[in-house]
Every structure is written in C-alpha cells, then in structure tokens.
Write a protein that holds these residues in place. Structure first.
Motif, PDB file in Angstrom:
ATOM      1  N   ASN A  54     -16.345 -79.396  -3.817  1.00  0.00           N
ATOM      2  CA  ASN A  54     -17.059 -79.322  -5.091  1.00  0.00           C
ATOM      3  C   ASN A  54     -17.381 -77.878  -5.475  1.00  0.00           C
ATOM      4  N   ARG A  91     -14.160 -87.812  -8.637  1.00  0.00           N
ATOM      5  CA  ARG A  91     -14.955 -86.606  -8.369  1.00  0.00           C
ATOM      6  C   ARG A  91     -15.944 -86.291  -9.491  1.00  0.00           C
ATOM      7  N   ARG A  93     -19.268 -86.000 -11.384  1.00  0.00           N
ATOM      8  CA  ARG A  93     -20.651 -85.909 -10.939  1.00  0.00           C
ATOM      9  C   ARG A  93     -21.456 -85.196 -12.002  1.00  0.00           C
ATOM     10  N   SER A  94     -22.774 -85.271 -11.891  1.00  0.00           N
ATOM     11  CA  SER A  94     -23.616 -84.627 -12.890  1.00  0.00           C
ATOM     12  C   SER A  94     -23.641 -83.121 -12.674  1.00  0.00           C
ATOM     13  N   SER A  97     -26.306 -82.248 -10.100  1.00  0.00           N
ATOM     14  CA  SER A  97     -25.996 -82.514  -8.695  1.00  0.00           C
ATOM     15  C   SER A  97     -25.067 -81.463  -8.114  1.00  0.00           C
ATOM     16  N   ASP A  98     -24.367 -80.724  -8.970  1.00  0.00           N
ATOM     17  CA  ASP A  98     -23.434 -79.696  -8.513  1.00  0.00           C
ATOM     18  C   ASP A  98     -24.052 -78.300  -8.539  1.00  0.00           C
TER      19      ASP A  98
END
Length: 475
Positions: A54, A91, A93-94, A97-98
């Motif tokens: 990520n 994959r 995601r918010s 969150s990253d």
C-alpha cells in the motif's frame, strides 16, 4: 476568641492542611531517560513498519490550531477522508486508512491524537466525549474551585498538568486504570501521529517523536499522550508550559546525529543550517537543562513546519525505512486542514474601530494568517522540489523508471460559502451543539470539494515516466 470563631479557624486550617497534603502527592510525569538506543520499534517516522503493497502514495494530513472551532472543522474533514476511496478492486481503501502521517497543533492536536489512539471508535466517541464537553468550565474551575488549586501550592504540578488530566480522562484513558502513552501508539502502528508544540528557548517547533527525544536522551514510549497534547495547547499566560528534562550527557547511549555537524557548515541562510542550530541546542548541555513547551501555534499554526524540516534534509540524513518508502512511492500528498477563520469583515466598513478585544483578535488573526500563507507557499515549493529531486535520481538510474507526482491540498474553513458566519464562532474550548454541527458540515464539504484531493484520487494508479516528470518541472 469565641467558640464559633475558633471552630471556623480550625476548619480553615484543616482544609488548608488537606489541600497541601493532597497537592504534595501530585507530580507531573517526567520524561524518562534512555537506557539504550531504540534499535527496532520506536515511535518516529522511521520506527513504524509500513505495508509495501500500500506504499504507492505517501499521505500526510495536518490539522491547524484554532481551539474547538478547528477541532470540529477537522473532525468533519476526517469524516470525509474516511469516505474517500483510493485504489481499485480488492485493494480499494479509504484515503484515511492509507495515511502515513497525521499532524496536529493546538486545537488540531485533539483531532490527530484522538484518532491516533481511538482509531475506528474516534468517529463515535470524539464528538460526544470531547467536542460537546464544556472545557471552559474545567478552566474556570482551575481558578475558582479551591479543591483544584493544587497548582498554587505545588511546584511540581502546574495549571497545564491539571488540563492534561482532563484531556486524558476525555480522550486517552481506558476506564480509570490506564492512561495512554506513546507505547500505545507504537503498538497501534501507522499513521504516525505528529503532535507539535513550541520550544520557548528556540521559538521553533518541537515534534513529539523518538527522533526528537533522542536529542534530549529521553524515552518517548513512557510519555503520556495527554501531556503532549497539553503542551501543544499550552496557550501562553493561561496555561503553564510543559517542561521536559534535557538528559543529554556524554554518557547518553545515543550518539549525536552526524547531520547536525554537517548542517552547521551549510550556508547561513538555509533550512538545513537552521535545523542544525536548533538540534544542536539540545545536544549541547551548556544550552540548558530543561525544555519548556507552549502552544504549537506560536511557531506554526498549520502543523506543517515540523514535517517540512524532515522533508528538507539531505537524503542520506533520512533513516533507511523512510528512504525505502520514498523509493516505492509514486505520489505524495500533503493535506492542510485549516480551521483558522477569515479576518473580521467589519474592519473596513466602519469609521471607528476601537473595541479592544476585536482589535486584539484582528492583530493576532492577521499575523497568524500571514504566517500561514508563507507556510503554505513554502510547503508547496518544498514538495515540488522534493518530487523533482526524486524524479531526477530515478531518471538518472533508469530512463524507464516510474516517476513520483506531488500534490498539496489546502482544506480551509475560510473558503467555505458561509465563512463570514462561521467566523463569529469563538476560538475557545466550549462551543454550542448547533455551531459544532455547522463546523463539522463545513469540514466535510470543504474536504469533499477540494480540487487537489479530487485530482489525487482521479490520478491514483496512473503511471508517469520519471524523466518526463522531471522534465516538466525543470522546463
């Protein structure tokens, strides 16, 4: 003396004795000395393990000062960041969150640290337990309630130590048994929560990170999170500074970083030279045995400059994990969430403007606004230069290498459609429920409609050649 008079005197003496004995038992948590170097997991940008899969983007979010007005606006922006999705397929995601770093100063430190410790529960707890809590009543109690006068009698317990206890109860405590420390943030992992205060001796930003604590030979892991937030909110005069002990001696198990000596040789007017002089102040015992910290907004009300210093250092001065993350990145975004309101719109509309408090507010707001403007300009330029240097190195190593794209977003309360109205909400620590809702809504709307964040989301996953990217910057 009559019997009632003697009884009153005995009662007063008893109450005073109880107060003094109670005060003697209170002592603020000192920063512990380092027993040995932090060799693996420690709370700093380079001490938190990343997830390589990520690591396409380095995401930094910073929350400004501005009391609860800024906290509520920032909370709304956080709700938006939680909903914004990046990536695709399995994959997806918010954006939140990253995030790699969430920075905060003064009122913004409540948002940053609150999320850092509460994580998913932040969105259900923060409004009720903090935003709607009457913090100003706690402040009045410091001065008006005798049983809270510990700070009057005990040199080891100041007004801000009492506020740290309040913040801990509201945000950083599980029941009555455990008060959160930086070891708890370490266990939770990314994002790195960058709480920033101002060092009175240097007038510069003090970043709560093990990297900074290494300079004063101290262990951040045992330091209470609420005390760091209290330092970031230590408005001069109203609250006492938070004081740290500089434990640096020749016996310190952590060596002085080599970049400091090299930085002192840099040109006099340079960012690296300024950073090195500030860091040298801590590693030179002759410069002082104590570090006195006040409101982070004094040095930087946008919670960005402490991060600029890290970005602006030479690549070989960055730790290995940070260099590895930069090597994997294909885009870098800094998001400044700015709860500072517009200047008083009535100043140019009236023939006489002599209200003391409005003049004071105009002067301080104007100074902060000007400094914020310079900070934003510096950040945009620094991030562009940072990306250009990365692309140039990648291009030189491999003409087919993928490039990195930089984004700088400013999510500002004063850009809201109802900014003139929101400006009338005070910057204090107590706000009515209706005003809290208006500020939260403004934060959500401004984050949702921000053009630079939108561009970052649209371009996520796109690839760009490093040589092309470097050429587009230098041409």
């Amino acid at each position: 003396m009559t019997l009632p008079g003697r009884l009153l005197r005995l009662a007063a003496s008893g109450i005073t004795g109880l107060l003094l004995s109670a005060c003697a038992s209170l002592s603020a948590k000192d920063n512990d000395p380092l027993i040995g170097p932090k060799t693996d997991d420690f709370y700093a940008l380079d001490g938190l393990h990343a997830e390589p899969e990520n690591d396409e983007a380095i995401i930094v979010i910073a929350f400004s000062g501005g009391g609860k007005r800024s906290s509520a606006f920032g909370f709304g922006a956080m709700e938006a960041f939680q909903r914004v999705m990046i990536g695709g397929g399995a994959r997806a995601r918010s954006l939140l969150s990253d995030a790699d770093v969430i920075s905060g100063v003064s009122g913004g430190s409540f948002v940053a640290a609150g999320y850092g410790y509460q994580r998913a529960e932040f969105f259900t707890k923060f409004r009720k337990r903090f935003l709607e809590h009457d913090l100003e009543a706690d402040i009045y109690g410091l001065f008006l309630l005798p049983w809270r006068w510990d700070w009057l009698f005990n040199a080891q317990w100041g007004r801000n130590d009492e506020m740290a206890r309040v913040y801990g109860r509201l945000l950083f405590r599980d029941g009555d048994a455990h008060e959160a420390t930086y070891a708890d943030l370490q266990r939770l992992g990314r994002p790195f929560i960058a709480i920033q205060a101002t060092d009175l001796a240097t007038s510069d930003t003090f970043l709560f990170s093990q990297t900074t604590f290494d300079l004063i030979c101290s262990d951040l892991a045992t330091f209470p999170l609420a005390r760091a937030v209290a330092a970031s909110n230590a408005f001069p005069g109203l609250f006492s500074p938070v004081t740290l002990i500089n434990r640096r001696t020749e016996a310190c198990p952590v060596a002085v970083p080599h970049w400091i000596e090299e930085g002192l040789k840099a040109p006099p007017v340079s960012r690296l030279r300024f950073q090195a002089k500030t860091a040298h102040h801590y590693v030179n015992p002759d410069d002082g045995a104590y570090v006195h910290l006040v409101d982070g907004g004094v040095a930087d009300n946008l919670a960005l400059r402490g991060l600029y210093d890290f970005v602006g250092r030479p690549d070989d001065a960055r730790p290995l994990r940070v260099r590895e993350a930069i090597a994997r990145a294909r885009r870098i975004i800094f998001i400044s969430v700015d709860g500072q309101a517009v200047n008083d719109p009535e100043i140019g509309r009236v023939p006489v403007f002599d209200d003391f408090f409005r003049v004071l507010d105009a002067v301080t707001s104007g100074a902060i606004d000007r400094l914020n403007y310079e900070t934003l300009l510096a950040g945009d330029a620094l991030l562009t230069e940072f990306a250009a240097a990365i692309n140039a190195r990648r291009c030189a190593a491999d003409p087919d290498a993928e490039g990195v794209q930089a984004y700088f977003a400013h999510v500002a309360l004063k850009d809201a459609s109802n900014a003139d109205d929101l400006k009338n909400i005070p910057t204090g620590l107590t706000i009515g429920s209706a005003d809290i809702e208006r500020l939260i809504e403004a934060g959500r709307n401004q984050a949702d409609s921000n053009a630079e964040i939108g561009r970052f989301v649209r371009e996520f996953g796109m690839r760009r050649n490093a040589c092309e990217a470097a050429g587009s910057v230098t041409q």
